[in-house]
Design a protein around this motif. Structure first.
Motif, PDB file in Angstrom:
ATOM      1  N   SER A 141       0.816  -1.214   0.000  1.00 27.87           N
ATOM      2  CA  SER A 141       0.000   0.000   0.000  1.00 27.87           C
ATOM      3  C   SER A 141       0.848   1.261   0.000  1.00 27.87           C
ATOM      4  O   SER A 141       0.353   2.339  -0.303  1.00 27.87           O
ATOM      5  CB  SER A 141      -0.934   0.004   1.211  1.00 27.87           C
ATOM      6  N   PRO A 145       2.148   3.469  -7.469  1.00 30.16           N
ATOM      7  CA  PRO A 145       1.169   2.642  -8.190  1.00 30.16           C
ATOM      8  C   PRO A 145       1.789   1.728  -9.244  1.00 30.16           C
ATOM      9  O   PRO A 145       1.362   0.583  -9.405  1.00 30.16           O
ATOM     10  CB  PRO A 145       0.244   3.686  -8.830  1.00 30.16           C
ATOM     11  N   ARG A 146       2.793   2.206  -9.985  1.00 32.39           N
ATOM     12  CA  ARG A 146       3.368   1.386 -11.059  1.00 32.39           C
ATOM     13  C   ARG A 146       4.079   0.161 -10.498  1.00 32.39           C
ATOM     14  O   ARG A 146       4.061  -0.912 -11.110  1.00 32.39           O
ATOM     15  CB  ARG A 146       4.333   2.222 -11.904  1.00 32.39           C
ATOM     16  N   ARG A 148       3.312  -1.252  -7.497  1.00 35.69           N
ATOM     17  CA  ARG A 148       2.256  -2.086  -6.917  1.00 35.69           C
ATOM     18  C   ARG A 148       1.563  -2.900  -8.006  1.00 35.69           C
ATOM     19  O   ARG A 148       1.296  -4.094  -7.841  1.00 35.69           O
ATOM     20  CB  ARG A 148       1.254  -1.205  -6.172  1.00 35.69           C
ATOM     21  N   GLU A 149       1.296  -2.265  -9.142  1.00 38.49           N
ATOM     22  CA  GLU A 149       0.646  -2.957 -10.254  1.00 38.49           C
ATOM     23  C   GLU A 149       1.527  -4.094 -10.771  1.00 38.49           C
ATOM     24  O   GLU A 149       1.028  -5.181 -11.081  1.00 38.49           O
ATOM     25  CB  GLU A 149       0.366  -1.968 -11.387  1.00 38.49           C
TER      26      GLU A 149
END
Length: 202
Positions: A141, A145-146, A148-149
């Motif tokens: 978390s 984002p990149r 985590r994706e």
């Protein structure tokens, strides 16, 4: 949590600045919920209570948070406070005594596993281990984002590097590089968290 919680932010929050306080709540609620949910037996009500009390305690004891020592990353300190709140609510719930013991043992085992990450290669299968899922989620978390994706795509959803490359419209080599960077970011973030947890349990 990608926001930077530095000395300037801490001073503003301690001075009662509403924006600074809201900034903490907005960034911390989701990762704290993920960190606490399974530790309270998947009881959403108890989890919400722990998260709320953790944030209130954090604001009361903000002078104990050292941004320089923490690298301006407040989550490991919040996780330590959350653990204390978890112990409090579990002690109140008679049926949860065994659950508390289980998580205490699991934390100890995880600390042992991740202590080796500084000297050993990051194992690809590490994110797939069921017993590490909740702490992994807390770490994930906080990642960009990149990253985590990339990690979720390969290790949670089981997609191949080729599939990820097609989805991102890049070469397989570039996709593999993205995964390598994501694993490094994950390891650095998790080690920060586990070091703090180790201090809390000593």
């Amino acid at each position: 949590m990608q926001a930077t919680f530095d000395v300037s932010w801490r001073e503003s929050a301690m001075g009662g600045d509403a924006h600074a306080v809201q900034r903490l709540a907005a960034a911390a609620v989701q990762p704290l919920f993920g960190f606490c949910f399974y530790r309270v037996g998947r009881n959403r009500h108890l989890c919400e209570e722990v998260v709320q009390e953790t944030l209130l305690r954090a604001l009361r004891e903000l002078d104990h948070y050292d941004p320089d020592r923490a690298g301006n990353n407040i989550f490991p300190w919040l996780a330590g406070l959350a653990r204390n709140e978890i112990h409090r609510v579990l002690a109140r719930e008679k049926s949860a005594v065994s659950l508390e013991a289980l998580w205490a043992r699991m934390d100890k085992e995880l600390l042992t596993v991740y202590a080796r990450l500084e000297s050993e290669p990051f194992a690809d299968e590490l994110l797939q281990r069921e017993e590490t899922r909740e702490l992994v989620n807390a770490t994930m978390s906080q990642l960009p984002p990149r990253y985590r994706e990339a990690l979720e795509g390969k290790y949670v959803n089981g997609r191949s590097v080729r599939d990820l490359a097609l989805a991102w419209s890049i070469s397989e080599k570039a996709a593999e590089s993205q995964l390598t960077r994501a694993r490094k970011a994950f390891r650095a973030t998790f080690l920060t968290l586990t070091r703090h947890l180790n201090m809390e349990t000593c």
